[in-house]
Scaffold this motif. Structure first.
Motif, PDB file in Angstrom:
ATOM      1  N   LYS A 382      -5.026  29.155  51.538  1.00 46.40           N
ATOM      2  CA  LYS A 382      -5.281  29.583  50.163  1.00 46.40           C
ATOM      3  C   LYS A 382      -6.765  29.698  49.838  1.00 46.40           C
ATOM      4  O   LYS A 382      -7.226  29.318  48.765  1.00 46.40           O
ATOM      5  N   GLY A 383      -7.532  30.244  50.777  1.00 48.14           N
ATOM      6  CA  GLY A 383      -8.939  30.476  50.505  1.00 48.14           C
ATOM      7  C   GLY A 383      -9.815  29.248  50.555  1.00 48.14           C
ATOM      8  O   GLY A 383     -10.902  29.236  49.967  1.00 48.14           O
ATOM      9  N   SER A 384      -9.401  28.210  51.287  1.00 50.49           N
ATOM     10  CA  SER A 384     -10.207  27.000  51.405  1.00 50.49           C
ATOM     11  C   SER A 384     -11.017  27.023  52.703  1.00 50.49           C
ATOM     12  O   SER A 384     -10.878  27.912  53.539  1.00 50.49           O
ATOM     13  N   PHE A 385     -11.878  26.027  52.879  1.00 48.71           N
ATOM     14  CA  PHE A 385     -12.846  25.988  53.976  1.00 48.71           C
ATOM     15  C   PHE A 385     -12.841  24.591  54.582  1.00 48.71           C
ATOM     16  O   PHE A 385     -13.065  23.607  53.893  1.00 48.71           O
ATOM     17  N   PHE A 386     -12.593  24.531  55.904  1.00 51.56           N
ATOM     18  CA  PHE A 386     -12.508  23.268  56.644  1.00 51.56           C
ATOM     19  C   PHE A 386     -13.771  23.085  57.476  1.00 51.56           C
ATOM     20  O   PHE A 386     -14.160  23.978  58.222  1.00 51.56           O
ATOM     21  N   VAL A 387     -14.408  21.926  57.344  1.00 52.03           N
ATOM     22  CA  VAL A 387     -15.617  21.611  58.110  1.00 52.03           C
ATOM     23  C   VAL A 387     -15.439  20.255  58.780  1.00 52.03           C
ATOM     24  O   VAL A 387     -15.092  19.272  58.119  1.00 52.03           O
ATOM     25  N   SER A 388     -15.652  20.206  60.086  1.00 55.48           N
ATOM     26  CA  SER A 388     -15.666  18.942  60.821  1.00 55.48           C
ATOM     27  C   SER A 388     -17.097  18.672  61.272  1.00 55.48           C
ATOM     28  O   SER A 388     -17.864  19.596  61.529  1.00 55.48           O
TER      29      SER A 388
END
Length: 576
Positions: A382-388
């Motif tokens: 849904k247009g989100s952003f994942f950062v590790s």
């Protein structure tokens, strides 16, 4: 940049086909290798399983052997034995010159560099999802014409099923002048361009190629041109001929003593290419977008669009393209001028070149002495952003040192830059060890899979490889669907006017038929609550809540967090 450590004369063994399930304990992750192992790559298959490719020294034959294994979405090895792709003699450092990609049929295309035809030559293998090597002896990409040296290979599959390979070469008589050589290989392993297509100019180095499928049996070639490392883009057809009248300059220059292939971000976007880098004096983060027709999408052109306007040095931009919402997410690391303090920063950009979040970007970690490094990014739902990312911590309370342990962490941001998970950052791994070289696979089966290298506690000479999943709800281990997961429903939580000077209206939707309890808090960008905004009941339908801006809260970027039963919603707000 990949960390490269040399080890020699170690026995060959591995965890190979041992069955496993993802752990829900960050102190107990899935161990992929139990011997010294080097650089690795991962690729996601269409069913959510994944290839894991890595190198390990084999003392019995005095060489470094490339290995490939396939794991399912639950972390179980699917092949009874891990495949040794090749056992040809190698130079010890050539492991960083290998490359793996995946084609449209979920085959792994692996290219290894070894000494079978000279000091450094490339051989390609195609390996099916069941572990069968269909190009059994490998494809000699040089077709019998061997260079003095070669490096930085990149590849892509085009529409007809053939593969385009590109790498840089130098000759024995002039090792300081680079050229690019390209080879096209059919689906059944036949070289189609003879000795290859060469891109070369006298006394002008042309280096560090990237290859991207452009559709219509065409491809994009991105490379560095000249000593100043001007970044150029060409569109070429399946015969290796130019489609555009001339190359497009994506960046006028990228000056760095660090090899370009270790930090340049090159991402396909609607038939064009997005390129991220850091540049300037001091370093600032930039992005360039060359469209499918060779024109620039951003008005800044080859100067690049600056991603963030903080005063700190920027390093290592990574990009993720959200095709559905026509936006680009970026992440980079910032440090002070002595590179003692650092933080991870994110930004969202429209395809027209508008910065959609705070002009400085959003810091997802605190600006502390040497705490963060090695990060990766992927799209979320849904247009989100994942950062590790990896964060060092002070285990003994005596201040951070070079050997202090490192935790693996992750955050999920919504389309407005808000933090989705209740704890903001989730701990992926907190085993006492030194960790580095993190990679994240794209979202599949409502989870991301992370891999990294690790030196166990007390043994800096060991290098083992680990993996862990994390679900869209921010949990580790078994992926249990959460019906209350309503991260970013459009119009579910809005603020207007925004920015807020004195008063604002909060619009919150309750799609259910029953009234529900609601609590609203104001969070800073580190996820800490700075004010309680509202406690009450949320009636069915659209609710309007009048809000007076807290006088004691400084101006800046904040997040409103609405807790509605077991559900959390977030909205970005700027206080003036």
């Amino acid at each position: 940049m990949k960390r490269v450590i040399l080890f020699f004369a170690l026995a060959l063994s591995g965890l190979g086909a041992a069955n496993a399930q993802w752990s829900d304990d960050p102190a107990t992750n899935l161990q992929l290798t139990d011997q010294n192992s080097y650089t690795f790559e991962t690729e996601l298959l269409s069913d959510g399983s994944w290839y894991f490719y890595y190198n390990r020294p084999d003392g019995s034959i005095d060489t470094i052997v490339p290995y490939l294994q396939r794991y399912d979405k639950d972390g179980n090895a699917l092949w009874e034995e891990t495949l040794a792709v090749s056992r040809q003699l190698t130079n010890s450092w050539t492991k960083v010159m290998d490359c793996m990609s995946i084609d449209k049929d979920d085959n792994a295309i692996v290219v290894v560099q070894d000494k079978r035809h000279g000091p450094e030559t490339y051989t390609a293998y195609k390996i099916t999802p069941d572990g069968t090597s269909v190009w059994a002896e490998g494809v000699d990409l040089h077709s019998g014409v061997y260079p003095g040296g070669c490096a930085a290979l990149n590849m892509a599959q085009i529409a007809d099923g053939s593969y385009i390979f590109a790498w840089q070469e130098y000759t024995n008589d002039n090792p300081n002048t680079g050229m690019l050589r390209m080879q096209r290989v059919s689906a059944d392993g036949e070289t189609l361009w003879g000795e290859g297509k060469v891109l070369q100019e006298e006394n002008v180095p042309i280096t560090y190629p990237y290859v991207l499928d452009a559709g219509n049996n065409e491809f994009l070639l991105v490379y560095a041109y000249g000593a100043s490392q001007e970044i150029q883009v060409r569109k070429m057809d399946f015969d290796g001929n130019d489609v555009w009248a001339q190359p497009t300059t994506a960046f006028d220059a990228v000056s760095s003593s660090i090899p370009l292939w270790t930090f340049l971000a090159v991402v396909p976007a609607d038939g064009g290419v997005l390129i991220g880098t850091y540049e300037g004096d001091p370093n600032f983060p930039y992005i360039s977008y060359v469209k499918a027709d060779g024109t620039h999408a951003f008005t800044e052109g080859s100067a690049g669009l600056r991603l963030g306007y903080s005063e700190w040095l920027a390093w290592g931009v990574k990009l993720a393209f959200d095709q559905e919402n026509q936006a680009v997410y970026a992440v980079w690391r910032e440090t002070d001028f002595n590179q003692q303090y650092s933080q991870i920063v994110t930004q969202k950009v429209s395809l027209q070149g508008e910065l959609l979040w705070d002009p400085n970007g959003i810091a997802i970690t605190q600006f502390l002495p040497r705490p963060v490094s090695y990060y990766d990014a992927e799209l979320g739902p849904k247009g989100s952003f994942f950062v590790s990312y990896m964060e060092q911590y002070d285990i003994d309370g005596n201040g951070l040192g070079s050997n202090d342990p490192v935790n693996a962490m992750a955050v999920l941001q919504g389309p407005e830059g808000d933090f989705i998970w209740e704890d903001t950052a989730v701990v992926i791994s907190n085993r006492v060890s030194t960790k580095y070289d993190m990679e994240a696979l794209p979202l599949s089966n409502d989870q991301w899979i992370l891999t990294w290298s690790e030196n166990p506690e007390g043994d800096m000479n060991a290098s083992h490889l680990y993996a862990q999943n994390i679900t869209v709800e921010g949990s580790l281990g078994e992926n249990v669907a959460n019906e209350s997961y309503d991260m970013v429903r459009p119009n579910a939580f809005q603020v207007y006017p925004n920015p807020v000077k004195e008063t604002a209206t909060l619009q919150i939707e309750n799609a259910g038929a029953q009234a529900r309890n609601i609590r609203i808090e104001l969070l800073n960008t580190n996820g800490s609550a700075v004010a309680r905004i509202y406690d009450g009941r949320l009636q069915a339908g659209i609710n309007l809540i009048e809000w007076n801006r807290p006088a004691n809260v400084p101006a800046g970027f904040y997040i409103l967090k609405a807790v509605i039963g077991n559900e959390c919603r977030y909205a970005k707000v700027i206080l003036q």
